[in-house]
Design a protein around this motif. Structure first.
Motif, PDB file in Angstrom:
ATOM      1  N   CYS A 114       0.867  -1.186   0.000  1.00  0.00           N
ATOM      2  CA  CYS A 114       0.000   0.000   0.000  1.00  0.00           C
ATOM      3  C   CYS A 114       0.899   1.230   0.000  1.00  0.00           C
ATOM      4  N   CYS A 115       1.791   1.289  -0.977  1.00  0.00           N
ATOM      5  CA  CYS A 115       2.931   2.215  -0.920  1.00  0.00           C
ATOM      6  C   CYS A 115       2.593   3.663  -1.224  1.00  0.00           C
ATOM      7  N   GLY A 116       1.424   3.946  -1.860  1.00  0.00           N
ATOM      8  CA  GLY A 116       1.152   5.333  -2.236  1.00  0.00           C
ATOM      9  C   GLY A 116       2.301   5.897  -3.052  1.00  0.00           C
ATOM     10  N   ASP A 137       0.940  -1.052  -4.908  1.00  0.00           N
ATOM     11  CA  ASP A 137      -0.280  -0.300  -4.599  1.00  0.00           C
ATOM     12  C   ASP A 137      -1.328  -0.659  -5.651  1.00  0.00           C
ATOM     13  N   ILE A 138      -2.582  -0.524  -5.245  1.00  0.00           N
ATOM     14  CA  ILE A 138      -3.683  -0.893  -6.149  1.00  0.00           C
ATOM     15  C   ILE A 138      -4.058   0.248  -7.093  1.00  0.00           C
ATOM     16  N   ASP A 161      -3.650  -5.704  -6.092  1.00  0.00           N
ATOM     17  CA  ASP A 161      -4.257  -5.832  -4.772  1.00  0.00           C
ATOM     18  C   ASP A 161      -3.275  -6.490  -3.782  1.00  0.00           C
ATOM     19  N   LEU A 162      -2.909  -5.773  -2.752  1.00  0.00           N
ATOM     20  CA  LEU A 162      -2.024  -6.250  -1.680  1.00  0.00           C
ATOM     21  C   LEU A 162      -0.857  -7.077  -2.214  1.00  0.00           C
ATOM     22  N   ASN A 180       1.483   0.940   5.488  1.00  0.00           N
ATOM     23  CA  ASN A 180       0.573   2.010   5.910  1.00  0.00           C
ATOM     24  C   ASN A 180      -0.618   1.948   4.963  1.00  0.00           C
ATOM     25  N   THR A 203      -9.867   5.232  -1.735  1.00  0.00           N
ATOM     26  CA  THR A 203      -9.049   4.004  -1.637  1.00  0.00           C
ATOM     27  C   THR A 203      -7.828   4.210  -0.739  1.00  0.00           C
ATOM     28  N   ALA A 204      -7.415   5.460  -0.566  1.00  0.00           N
ATOM     29  CA  ALA A 204      -6.241   5.728   0.275  1.00  0.00           C
ATOM     30  C   ALA A 204      -6.619   5.902   1.735  1.00  0.00           C
TER      31      ALA A 204
HETATM   32  C1  SAM Z   1      -3.013   5.738   3.678  1.00  0.00           C
HETATM   33  S1  SAM Z   1      -2.374   5.597   2.039  1.00  0.00           S
HETATM   34  C2  SAM Z   1      -0.649   5.366   2.461  1.00  0.00           C
HETATM   35  C3  SAM Z   1       0.301   5.511   1.325  1.00  0.00           C
HETATM   36  C4  SAM Z   1       1.758   5.356   1.742  1.00  0.00           C
HETATM   37  N1  SAM Z   1       2.005   4.076   2.350  1.00  0.00           N
HETATM   38  C5  SAM Z   1       2.166   6.466   2.688  1.00  0.00           C
HETATM   39  O1  SAM Z   1       2.288   6.242   3.900  1.00  0.00           O
HETATM   40  O2  SAM Z   1       2.350   7.596   2.223  1.00  0.00           O
HETATM   41  C6  SAM Z   1      -2.917   3.964   1.636  1.00  0.00           C
HETATM   42  C7  SAM Z   1      -2.535   3.453   0.255  1.00  0.00           C
HETATM   43  O3  SAM Z   1      -3.044   2.100   0.153  1.00  0.00           O
HETATM   44  C8  SAM Z   1      -3.460   1.862  -1.170  1.00  0.00           C
HETATM   45  N2  SAM Z   1      -4.392   0.721  -1.152  1.00  0.00           N
HETATM   46  C9  SAM Z   1      -5.663   0.690  -0.704  1.00  0.00           C
HETATM   47  N3  SAM Z   1      -6.182  -0.538  -0.830  1.00  0.00           N
HETATM   48  C10 SAM Z   1      -5.203  -1.311  -1.375  1.00  0.00           C
HETATM   49  C11 SAM Z   1      -5.129  -2.695  -1.755  1.00  0.00           C
HETATM   50  N4  SAM Z   1      -6.175  -3.519  -1.592  1.00  0.00           N
HETATM   51  N5  SAM Z   1      -3.972  -3.157  -2.284  1.00  0.00           N
HETATM   52  C12 SAM Z   1      -2.911  -2.314  -2.454  1.00  0.00           C
HETATM   53  N6  SAM Z   1      -2.933  -0.990  -2.134  1.00  0.00           N
HETATM   54  C13 SAM Z   1      -4.056  -0.504  -1.587  1.00  0.00           C
HETATM   55  C14 SAM Z   1      -4.065   3.176  -1.599  1.00  0.00           C
HETATM   56  O4  SAM Z   1      -4.128   3.281  -3.003  1.00  0.00           O
HETATM   57  C15 SAM Z   1      -3.117   4.188  -0.938  1.00  0.00           C
HETATM   58  O5  SAM Z   1      -2.089   4.570  -1.826  1.00  0.00           O
END
Ligand code: SAM
Length: 280
Positions: A114-116, A137-138, A161-162, A180, A203-204
């Motif tokens: 979930c790297c953003g 990231d998704i 997804d994950l 995160n 989604t974030a």
């Molecule tokens: C709270 S943000 C955090 C981003 C980054 N880790 C940071 O700390 O700046 C959560 C991230 O999780 C991603 N996300 C949400 N659901 C996801 C999934 N099922 N699989 C992968 N990534 C996902 C979102 O797209 C978003 O970029």
């Protein structure tokens, strides 16, 4: 551009009128980032309309680094420095018991799930001074942004997804699984500041009804990806820490809650039970 005091003062007045608390600092920053007066006016307009400052300038400061952040991508938060600190400590082996072989990975495998923008992984690799970084990231917008940041430190970024898009050869080899993921309870998104609510995608933010739905999914699969002494680290909130810890325990890992009052940050660590005490 080198804007004069009058130009900066005018930009600050506009930002102040729009409700920006740090209008003078922001005006100076925007003036330094703008290449022309027209550019500055457009940036001030976007900021005055409510766009996060980081989206206006295209970067965020995080752990002393300049991380590229595109519009629509989550802006890394200062509290996530705790996640970086814990992940770096595991990566460098500082938490291993001294005098017992010091089985520190020479080039640890770090996964930023979930790297953003990729901020967490990039900060860990930068602090550790070299690691095999994989980020996923998704959201395609986040992946495109992460590619800019993560490729600069020699890492890899996947979309999906994950754990789905990670290379299978990482199974059982991950030293640090830093996560995160979204953890805002769905009903609380409406209460968030406009900058997050309007300019960061759901989604974030959206962690499901109690905020830890994604934590449960991550924890359920984490064990098969962790190295024997690997560590899962999930950012959460103080209020949700027990729920996150329960998800980790349910997956068969030992859970430890770590918090930093100055940062207002909470991380739950998960370790294989047989190594939990030694991992500290
Ligand atoms: C709270 S943000 C955090 C981003 C980054 N880790 C940071 O700390 O700046 C959560 C991230 O999780 C991603 N996300 C949400 N659901 C996801 C999934 N099922 N699989 C992968 N990534 C996902 C979102 O797209 C978003 O970029």
């Amino acid at each position: 551009m080198s804007a004069g005091p009058a130009v900066i003062a005018a930009a600050a007045a506009r930002l102040r009128a729009a409700g920006c608390v740090f209008a003078d600092d922001e005006a100076r920053l925007l003036a330094a980032e703008a290449s022309t007066a027209t550019d500055l006016a457009a940036m001030v307009d976007r900021r005055a309309a409510g766009l996060p400052l980081e989206h206006v300038v295209g970067w965020a400061e995080f752990c002393g680094l300049r991380i590229a952040v595109s519009p629509g991508v989550f802006v890394p938060r200062r509290r996530s420095e705790l996640l970086v600190r814990e992940a770096t400590a595991v990566a460098t082996g500082r938490r291993r018991r001294p005098g017992r072989g010091m089985q520190r990975p020479v080039r640890p495998v770090i996964v930023d799930l979930c790297c953003g923008s990729g901020a967490i992984g990039v900060a860990v690799v930068t602090a550790h001074g070299g690691a095999d970084l994989h980020a996923a990231d998704i959201d395609p917008a986040a992946v495109a942004c992460a590619r800019k940041n993560v490729s600069a430190v020699g890492g890899h970024v996947y979309e999906g997804d994950l754990f789905g898009p990670l290379p299978a050869e990482l199974r059982g080899r991950v030293d640090v699984l830093a996560v995160n993921a979204p953890y805002v309870p769905t009903a609380e998104i409406a209460l968030m500041p406009a900058e997050a609510r309007l300019y960061e995608p759901a989604t974030a933010l959206d962690g499901g009804s109690d905020g830890v739905a994604i934590h449960r999914r991550v924890a359920a699969d984490a064990r098969s990806w962790l190295a024997p002494r690997g560590r899962l680290l999930i950012e959460t909130s103080a209020r949700q820490a027990e729920l996150t810890a329960a998800a980790i325990r349910d997956s068969g890992l030992a859970a430890t809650v770590i918090s930093d009052d100055d940062l207002g940050a909470t991380v739950v660590a998960g370790s294989p039970r047989e190594h939990a005490q030694r991992a500290g």
